[in-house]
Design an enzyme around this catalytic site. Sequence first.
Site, PDB file in Angstrom:
ATOM      1  N   ASP A 350      63.274 -18.869  59.834  1.00  0.00           N
ATOM      2  CA  ASP A 350      63.123 -20.327  59.833  1.00  0.00           C
ATOM      3  C   ASP A 350      62.976 -20.799  61.273  1.00  0.00           C
ATOM      4  OD1 ASP A 350      63.102 -22.997  59.190  1.00  0.00           O
ATOM      5  OD2 ASP A 350      65.252 -23.136  58.766  1.00  0.00           O
ATOM      6  N   CYS A 377      57.558 -25.268  59.432  1.00  0.00           N
ATOM      7  CA  CYS A 377      57.335 -26.716  59.494  1.00  0.00           C
ATOM      8  C   CYS A 377      56.030 -27.056  60.204  1.00  0.00           C
ATOM      9  CB  CYS A 377      58.517 -27.413  60.170  1.00  0.00           C
ATOM     10  SG  CYS A 377      58.871 -26.838  61.847  1.00  0.00           S
TER      11      CYS A 377
END
Length: 419
Positions: A350, A377
């Site tokens: 992540d 993201c």
Amino acid sequence: MTDSDASEGALLDLDVTAIAHGGVFVARHEGRVVFVSDAIPGERVRARLDRPSADVDTRSFWRAETVEVLDASPHRRAHVWAEADVSRAPGQRPGGADLGHIEIGHQRVLKRRVLQEALDRFAGGGIEAPEVEATGVDEHWRTRVTLHVDDEGRVGPFAARSHRVVPVAQHVLARPAIDAVARGLRGIPEGRVELIEPADGEVRQVLHPEADRRARGRGARRTPRRPAPQTIVEQAAGRSFALDADGFWQIHPAAADLLDGAVAELLDGVVDPSAAHLDLYGGVGLFSATLARLGARRITTVESSPRAIRHAAENLRDLGVQAVTARVDRFLKAGEADLGDVAGGAVVLDPPRSGAGRAVVEDVVALEPAAVAYVACDPVALARDLATFRAHGYEPRRMRAFDLFPHSHHLETVALLTR
């Protein structure tokens, strides 16, 4: 208008053909690409150049801001944030809602196009972007807002694509309680203020005075003593996670649960309890808890923030997770833990918006995990890292994308990679 006629403030009538990464749109003027804000593919707009004339005739592209819509798309709507509407002078439009003038379903169509283009250009092609899934909460979703205070005491967001404070009457994407606090801010020192609404609904304020930043920049031996960070508690997947009020947590109130569920779905049936597993860029432990719920018993979470990893150690104490304070690249290079048993295990990545990067990806694949769950993201950073994974024999088997930032250009993507 020719290049020699172009200058800052010049007006161009443009046919908009596509959306680009970063919440701007693509047009062409006499063969030159123009990235224009506040438009929609299929529209004709009048836009003002926003770069100095000294640059404009040598750059490979121009930037411009829509000041009038000449031929509107059927997907255009009244802007969700009236103060960011195209009818307002470009320099007075607050940033953070760069797709707010587009019907919400079409925003997701456009975000999928951005993801698909990134995959085609940077990941090697042959990967179909998933549809961008709705969350059910499209307005009043920001549980964290950063406002800025200028040297005259004005409080507000920055104007779009600038560092100029724009006072606004309301913060329509913020949770109502945050909006109420924001509208009442007075007497804040120059710098920035973070407003955070955790699971208990009580808004916290964290000040970051500009004077402190300047003192650190000058190498001052002493800066004003700040109070210890406030600790808040968030909830996800049936667990509580303590963290600093200004520490990292997902902004959308549904995000942590959605991402936990997506990672769990992708790794379901893959986690071998006898293998070792890694949660890299682990924050305060959300995905370590996901791995444990799937049956993992030997989990190491790695995070560079000392305070975040201390919280993670407490949050995961009942799960026996090893929490390591280190930069991920250095951790993988230094072999600070016995990583041999990660072969056959699962790795959750992540990374920050810039992505994991080639070196980290190569070190991960060298461990020969059975599966990697990558939470991204940024679509371009994801695509570049996928290209590295694919070069080493790991292919994306499934992907899901979520609209966790409605009315902005951002989206979140989760990918499962296996050999």
